[in-house]
Design an enzyme around this catalytic site. Structure first.
Site, short mmCIF file in Angstrom:
data_model
loop_
_atom_site.label_atom_id
_atom_site.label_comp_id
_atom_site.label_asym_id
_atom_site.label_seq_id
_atom_site.Cartn_x
_atom_site.Cartn_y
_atom_site.Cartn_z
N TYR A 102 -3.89 -13.60 2.18
CA TYR A 102 -3.47 -13.74 3.44
C TYR A 102 -4.66 -15.00 4.29
O TYR A 102 -5.95 -14.47 3.81
CB TYR A 102 -3.26 -12.47 4.28
CG TYR A 102 -2.17 -11.60 3.87
CD1 TYR A 102 -1.04 -11.70 4.13
CD2 TYR A 102 -2.63 -10.46 2.82
CE1 TYR A 102 -0.17 -11.10 3.48
CE2 TYR A 102 -1.55 -9.82 2.33
CZ TYR A 102 -0.35 -10.04 2.88
OH TYR A 102 0.93 -9.09 2.42
N GLU B 299 2.29 -11.69 -2.58
CA GLU B 299 2.08 -11.29 -1.09
C GLU B 299 1.19 -12.56 -0.75
O GLU B 299 0.14 -13.06 -1.10
CB GLU B 299 1.18 -10.15 -0.99
CG GLU B 299 1.98 -8.89 -1.10
CD GLU B 299 1.11 -7.73 -0.47
OE1 GLU B 299 0.31 -7.81 0.44
OE2 GLU B 299 1.44 -6.45 -1.28
N ASN C 235 0.69 -1.17 0.00
CA ASN C 235 0.04 0.07 0.09
C ASN C 235 0.88 1.38 -0.06
O ASN C 235 0.49 2.30 -0.41
CB ASN C 235 -1.00 0.06 1.33
CG ASN C 235 -1.89 -1.15 1.27
OD1 ASN C 235 -2.06 -1.84 0.21
ND2 ASN C 235 -2.32 -1.38 2.32
N ASN D 73 -0.01 -1.43 -7.13
CA ASN D 73 -0.15 -2.59 -5.83
C ASN D 73 -1.75 -2.72 -5.59
O ASN D 73 -2.24 -1.57 -5.56
CB ASN D 73 0.42 -2.15 -4.54
CG ASN D 73 0.18 -3.17 -3.46
OD1 ASN D 73 0.46 -4.48 -3.62
ND2 ASN D 73 -0.49 -2.72 -2.41
N GLU D 74 -2.44 -3.86 -5.54
CA GLU D 74 -3.57 -3.83 -5.10
C GLU D 74 -4.73 -2.93 -5.70
O GLU D 74 -5.30 -2.07 -4.92
CB GLU D 74 -3.86 -4.40 -3.55
CG GLU D 74 -3.02 -5.38 -3.15
CD GLU D 74 -3.38 -5.73 -1.72
OE1 GLU D 74 -3.78 -4.98 -0.95
OE2 GLU D 74 -2.86 -6.85 -1.27
#
Ligand code: AHR
Length: 505
Positions: free
Chosen positions: A246, A294, A74, A174-175
Site C-alpha cells: 500500500y 493486496e 488480518n 495472511n501477512e
C-alpha cells in the site's frame, strides 16, 4: 509549461506474456462495512432474498472482477470458519481480534461463495495459520471441496450446499511476517507450518493452487530473507508467493507519490529474483508465480481507524479504512496497474484491496444509502475491460526527473495490451509530470490497417479532487487528442492524466 517528447514502440511480436485475467481480482474482508452495510444489507430496497444489495453487485460487475480474496486479511488469523456456517440463528457473536470489532457471522463462507459467483467472481480463500493450523485448514478444505460421505463434506450438504464449492485457490495464512498479525511467526516457523499445511491440503485436493505468504511490504525488515527462507520450505507444494503493498502520501508531495510505482516495480523484480534463487537451490523445474493479493493506496483513514480501535472498540461493522480517494490516488492506481501488466509473465493474480467501503473503489452511504464510485474505480475499470490479451513489451524513451525520494523517474509510464481475438490494441499511459504535458509518438507499424477507436482520459485541474455520493468530480471522458498517420500514433497526454488509447480495425 514545457511539452515533454516521449517515444514508444509497440510490436505484436514483442510479447511479455498472455495476461492472466485474475490480475483484475479484488478482496473483501470481514472488516468495517465491507460485508455488513456494504455488499450485504437486508433492509436495503435493492437487497435480494439473501440480503445482498443488487445495486452494489451491479457496480462490482462493471469492474468485471474474476476472483475475490476472502475472508481476510488480518481477520483470517483468528477466524473460526465453523462459526460462519450452519443456520444463521445459531451462529455465535464473537470478538473479532484483528480489528477489535464484533463479528455476528450473519454472512459466512457459504453465503459469500454463492454471492461471489453470482457477481461473476471466483473465491480465493485464505486459511487461518495464525491461531489455528494444519487440521483446521484440512477441515475447511474438506468442507468446501470434497463431494460427500465424510464428516465435513456431509456437514456442508446438511447446510444446504449439496455441490462442493470447488474453490481452486487457497492462501496459506495472511501477512504472517507482521508483528500485528495474530499468531505471527518467524520465517522458520511459518515455512515449516506452511509446508506441512500445503502438503496435507494437496493430499485432500491435488487440483488446488496454493499461495505461500510473502512479505507484507517492501519495507519489512525481514524482506527478502522471508521469501528466501519460507519458499525453501514450501517450494514443492505451492504455486504462488503473495505480495502486498500500500502507498501513502503523508508529505503531500505529488510527484514523489506518483513515483511510488517504481518501488513496486523493484519490489516485484526482487521477489522474482528470490523465487528463482530458491528454484536454483532446490534444483527445481517450476517457476513460483506471484499473487499480488493486496495492493492500493491507503492512508487517508489512518487517524480515524486508530480512534475506533483505541477508543471505540467492539462495534458491529464500524466505519473503518474508509479512505476517500482523490484524483492523484487514481493516477497512482493507474501506475500500479501498468506495473502489474509489465510483469504479466510472473504476476498471475492480483487483488485490488479492497472492493467495497474498505479502501475501496465502491462506497455505500452509511445505513443503506446510495452506492457511488471513487476516483480509483476508473483506472481499474479500464484496465479490467481493455487489459485482456497479451501484454507487449513497452519500449519507451521519456524525459526523466528526480523527486524527493526517487531518482530517474520517467515522465510517462505506459504499457500496451494486444487482444488478438478482438483485433484491438490498447495503450495505457500515465503522464505523471504534474507540470508538463507530453506529446507521445507511438510506432504501431505492426498493426497494419488499425485506426484509433477512442482515447479516454481521466484528468482534473485539482489533484486533490474527490468524488462523493451524487457528486462525481472525477470521471473519464473521450478526447480527440490522438491521431494515427503512417503507422505512427501521436497523442497529447495532459500533465497528470490517465490515458487509454484504443486501436482496432
Ligand atoms: O486490507 C487491509 C489490511 O491490510 C489487511 O487485513 C491486511 O492483510 C493488510 O495489512
Amino acid at each position: 509549461m514545457a511539452c515533454n517528447k516521449v517515444k514508444m514502440v509497440i510490436d505484436k511480436e514483442f510479447r511479455i506474456a498472455e495476461i492472466d485475467e485474475r490480475i483484475y481480482g479484488s478482496f473483501i474482508e470481514h472488516l468495517g462495512r465491507a460485508v455488513y452495510d456494504g455488499i450485504y444489507s437486508p433492509e436495503h430496497p435493492t437487497a435480494d432474498e439473501h440480503g445482498f444489495r443488487n445495486d452494489v453487485k451491479e457496480m462490482i460487475k462493471e469492474l468485471n472482477v474474476p476472483i475475490i480474496r476472502y475472508p481476510g486479511g488480518n481477520f483470517v488469523s483468528s477466524f473460526n470458519w465453523e462459526d460462519s456456517v450452519g443456520p444463521v440463528s445459531e451462529r455465535p457473536r464473537r470478538l473479532e481480534l484483528a480489528w477489535k470489532s464484533i463479528e455476528e457471522n450473519k454472512v459466512g463462507l457459504n453465503e459469500f461463495t454463492k454471492w461471489a459467483r453470482s457477481a461473476g467472481s471466483d473465491v480465493m480463500m485464505a486459511v487461518n495459520l495464525g491461531t489455528r493450523g494444519i487440521a483446521d485448514a484440512c477441515n475447511i478444505l474438506e468442507y468446501c471441496n470434497h463431494p460427500g460421505n465424510t464428516k465435513y463434506s456431509d456437514l456442508r450438504i446438511s447446510h444446504g450446499y449439496k455441490e462442493p464449492h470447488n474453490i481452486k485457490t487457497w492462501c496459506l495464512g495472511n501477512e504472517m511476517d507482521g508483528p500485528w498479525q495474530l499468531g505471527h511467526k518467524t520465517m522458520e516457523e511459518y515455512g515449516r507450518l506452511a509446508e506441512e499445511t500445503a502438503r496435507a491440503m494437496k493430499i485432500i485436493d491435488p487440483s488446488i493452487e496454493l499461495v505461500s505468504c510473502g512479505s507484507s511490504s517492501l519495507t519489512m525488515p525481514t524482506f527478502p530473507d522471508w521469501e528466501a527462507v519460507t519458499l525453501q520450505h514450501t517450494y514443492d507444494y505451492v504455486d504462488y508467493v503473495s505480495m502486498h503493498q500500500y502507498y501513502g502520501n503523508g508529505k503531500g508531495d505529488s510527484e514523489d507519490f506518483l513515483a511510488c510505482s517504481d518501488d513496486m516495480d523493484q519490489f516485484i523484480r526482487t521477489v522474482i529474483a528470490t523465487c528463482d534463487y530458491v528454484k536454483a537451490k532446490k534444483r527445481g523445474k517450476k517457476d513460483i508465480k506471484i499473487s499480488f493479493d493486496e495492493w492500493n493506496v491507503w492512508y487517508h483513514s489512518n487517524a480515524a481507524d486508530n480512534d475506533i480501535t483505541e477508543n471505540h472498540p467492539w462495534q458491529v461493522a464500524p466505519p473503518m479504512l474508509e479512505d476517500i480517494y482523490n484524483f492523484e490516488d487514481a493516477l497512482l492506481v493507474g501506475l500500479m496497474l501498468i506495473t502489474l501488466l509489465k510483469h504479466a509473465d510472473r504476476v498471475k493474480m492480483a487483488c485490488l484491496a479492497q472492493l467495497v467501503n474498505v479502501i475501496a473503489p465502491i462506497m455505500t452511504e452509511a445505513g443503506g444509502g446510495a452506492v457511488w464510485k471513487q476516483t480509483i474505480f476508473y483506472p481499474f475499470m479500464h484496465a479490467s475491460a481493455f487489459g485482456r490479451g497479451t501484454a507487449l513489451l513497452p519500449v519507451i524513451s521519456s524525459p526523466k526527473f528526480d523527486t524527493a525520494t526517487h531518482a530517474d523517474v520517467t515522465a510517462v509510464e505506459a504499457v500496451s495490451v494486444y487482444n488478438e481475438e478482438k483485433d484491438e490494441v490498447t495503450i495505457f499511459a500515465v503522464n505523471r509530470s504534474i507540470k508538463d504535458d507530453a506529446e507521445m509518438t507511438i510506432d504501431v507499424r505492426s498493426f497494419e490497417g488499425y485506426r484509433i477507436l477512442e482515447h479516454i482520459v481521466l484528468e482534473s485541474d485539482d489533484l486533490l479532487a474527490e468524488n462523493g455520493p451524487f457528486n462525481e468530480k472525477v470521471a473519464p471522458k473521450q478526447t480527440s487528442q490522438s491521431s494515427l498517420d503512417g503507422g505512427m500514433v501521436t497523442s497529447l497526454l495532459h500533465k497528470a492524466s490517465w490515458n487509454v488509447i484504443r486501436l482496432g480495425k
